[in-house]
Design a protein around this motif. Structure first.
Motif, short mmCIF file in Angstrom:
data_model
loop_
_atom_site.label_atom_id
_atom_site.label_comp_id
_atom_site.label_asym_id
_atom_site.label_seq_id
_atom_site.Cartn_x
_atom_site.Cartn_y
_atom_site.Cartn_z
N THR A 297 -20.94 -1.74 51.07
CA THR A 297 -20.20 -2.11 51.01
C THR A 297 -19.22 -2.87 52.26
OG1 THR A 297 -17.80 -0.79 51.10
CG2 THR A 297 -19.11 -1.10 48.43
N HIS B 4 -20.91 -5.07 58.71
CA HIS B 4 -19.43 -5.00 58.43
C HIS B 4 -18.80 -4.77 59.18
CE1 HIS B 4 -19.83 -6.25 54.62
NE2 HIS B 4 -20.42 -5.44 53.73
N ARG C 2 -11.77 1.66 53.65
CA ARG C 2 -11.46 2.74 52.69
C ARG C 2 -11.52 3.38 52.04
NH1 ARG C 2 -8.27 -2.38 53.36
NH2 ARG C 2 -5.69 -1.86 54.37
N GLN C 3 -12.76 2.52 51.42
CA GLN C 3 -14.19 3.83 51.24
C GLN C 3 -14.52 4.17 52.07
OE1 GLN C 3 -16.41 1.19 48.48
NE2 GLN C 3 -17.88 2.86 47.73
N ASP D 131 -16.08 -1.67 53.20
CA ASP D 131 -14.74 -1.50 52.71
C ASP D 131 -14.02 -0.12 53.44
OD1 ASP D 131 -12.25 -0.72 51.97
OD2 ASP D 131 -12.66 -0.88 49.20
N ASP E 80 -8.65 -2.75 60.00
CA ASP E 80 -8.23 -3.72 60.46
C ASP E 80 -8.35 -4.15 62.60
OD1 ASP E 80 -6.20 -4.18 61.28
OD2 ASP E 80 -6.39 -5.54 59.00
#
Ligand SMILES: C[C@](O)(CO)[C@H](O)COP(=O)(O)OP(=O)(O)OC[C@H]1O[C@@H](n2ccc(N)nc2=O)[C@H](O)[C@@H]1O
Ligand SMILES: Nc1ncnc2c1ncn2[C@@H]1O[C@H](COP(=O)(O)OP(=O)(O)OP(=O)(O)O)[C@@H](O)[C@H]1O
Length: 338
Positions: free
Chosen positions: A235, A189, A239-240, A237, A290
């Motif tokens: 993940t 990611h 936000r996490q 993510d 993003d």
């Protein structure tokens, strides 16, 4: 800028006219880092603190060119260049001397010129000097055609600075010891960052000392365990991950530079998911949802008047790597002429 040697050069050796093939200059690109998690333990007897950290390499880069030259030395260009030493204390020059010594060359006359183009903020907590040392090691390994692995270069680099090994590997890594013992953190990611550069730098030893002082008189906040950070990275993510960013040096950096509190608040008010002081600061790094959000946050933050300048960056990116090695354009003539 002085000329860097490239291609072939004719020399007399005794009564023989020798065409010594001077290797072409090598240019290496090297990234800045941010610590997503920085847990600082106690001071060790050698004066360093035991760390558990997660590094991520960002797309803010320096470029370092190394070349065989008859006027050895270092020159520095770009933002903040005037504040970087060009004498033997420059970390890139210390890297030249360390690798020369390690490979049996004369460390006091290595016949190498190093040209640094700064894109990483100087004294910003993003390991700019360490990055230049790492780039120099990679560049010299190519220039001198050394048969050395990255691990072997990292061994040399660790003696120059705790952040040098990470700049060699890049990407995302878990660091232990004084930050030099690394395990790669795999992940597919990309994360989007905005970095806010301050007007003046902070000295890394001063920030560690300030943390020791704060800990002696109160209980500054400590980051939690590292495992959830690794899970959030897996993940992908943001936000996490944003909820878990943490840096034990932040309270010390803020204590020395109270205006950072305002910068951190402004980034979040501009729409970032979270903000953190990068390493020993004073650069602040803001994680965004993003790429488009990062551009918006950067625009708003640069209008807020809380920092010198703002950059958008992505991570992870690879560590120090050769980007140019200009081969001589003319055909190589025979090596020795009678
Ligand atoms: C703040 C970080 O950037 C986080 O990654 C690093 O810990 C700093 O790494 P660096 O700039 O490469 O630091 P070094 O050149 O190795 O050390 C500079 C000084 O920082 C302090 N230092 C550094 C690393 C560490 N684990 N503990 C420390 O106390 C020491 O006072 C040391 O003399
Ligand atoms: N090649 C170099 N580039 C930048 N600074 C250098 C270099 N060599 C030596 N220095 C000195 O090191 C000091 C710290 O600079 P650097 O940019 O590495 O800080 P930093 O990013 O805060 O470091 P770190 O994050 O590793 O603690 C500078 O003030 C400068 O005097």
């Amino acid at each position: 800028m002085s000329r860097l040697s490239a291609g072939g050069a004719r020399r007399r050796v005794g009564s023989t006219d020798v065409l010594a093939v001077v290797p072409p200059p090598v240019t290496v690109r090297v990234p800045a880092k941010v610590n997503l998690h920085l847990s600082v333990g106690d001071v060790r007897p050698d004066g360093y603190h035991e760390l558990v950290t997660v590094f991520q390499a960002l797309s803010l880069t320096d470029e370092v060119t190394v070349a065989v030259a008859d006027d050895p030395g270092v020159e520095v260009h770009g933002e903040g260049a005037a504040t970087v030493p060009t004498d033997a204390s420059n970390l890139a020059w210390r890297a030249v001397q360390a690798l020369a010594e390690r490979t049996g060359r004369d460390p006091y006359d290595p016949k190498v010129r190093v040209v640094i183009r700064k894109g990483i903020p100087v004294a910003g907590g993003m390991a700019g000097g360490s990055a230049d040392a790492a780039a120099t090691l990679v560049g010299l390994a190519a220039l001198w055609k050394l048969d050395m692995t990255r691990d072997e270069l990292a061994e040399v680099g660790a003696r120059l600075g705790s952040d040098v090994p990470f700049a060699l590997y890049g990407n995302t890594a878990l660091g232990a010891g004084r930050g030099e013992r690394l395990v790669p953190v795999l992940g597919r990611h990309t994360f989007h960052w905005v970095v806010a550069l301050d007007r003046r730098g902070l000295s890394t030893p001063d920030v560690y000392r300030e943390l020791d002082r704060l800990r002696a008189e109160s209980r500054p906040p400590r980051v939690g365990a590292v495992e959830p950070v690794l899970e959030a990275l897996a993940t992908g993510d943001p936000r996490q991950l944003a909820l878990l960013l943490g840096n034990d040096l932040q309270s010390a950096a803020v204590s020395l530079r109270p205006s950072l509190r305002r910068t951190l608040r402004a980034g979040v008010a501009a729409g970032a998911l979270a903000g953190i002081v990068s390493g020993s600061g004073p650069t602040c790094a803001f994680l965004c949802a993003d790429g488009a959000s990062a551009v918006r946050v950067a625009a708003e933050l640069s209008g807020a008047g809380v920092c010198r300048t703002v950059r958008v960056a992505q991570g992870p990116v690879p560590g120090a790597r050769v980007v140019a090695c200009e081969e001589p354009t003319r055909p190589t003539p025979p090596e020795v002429h009678a």
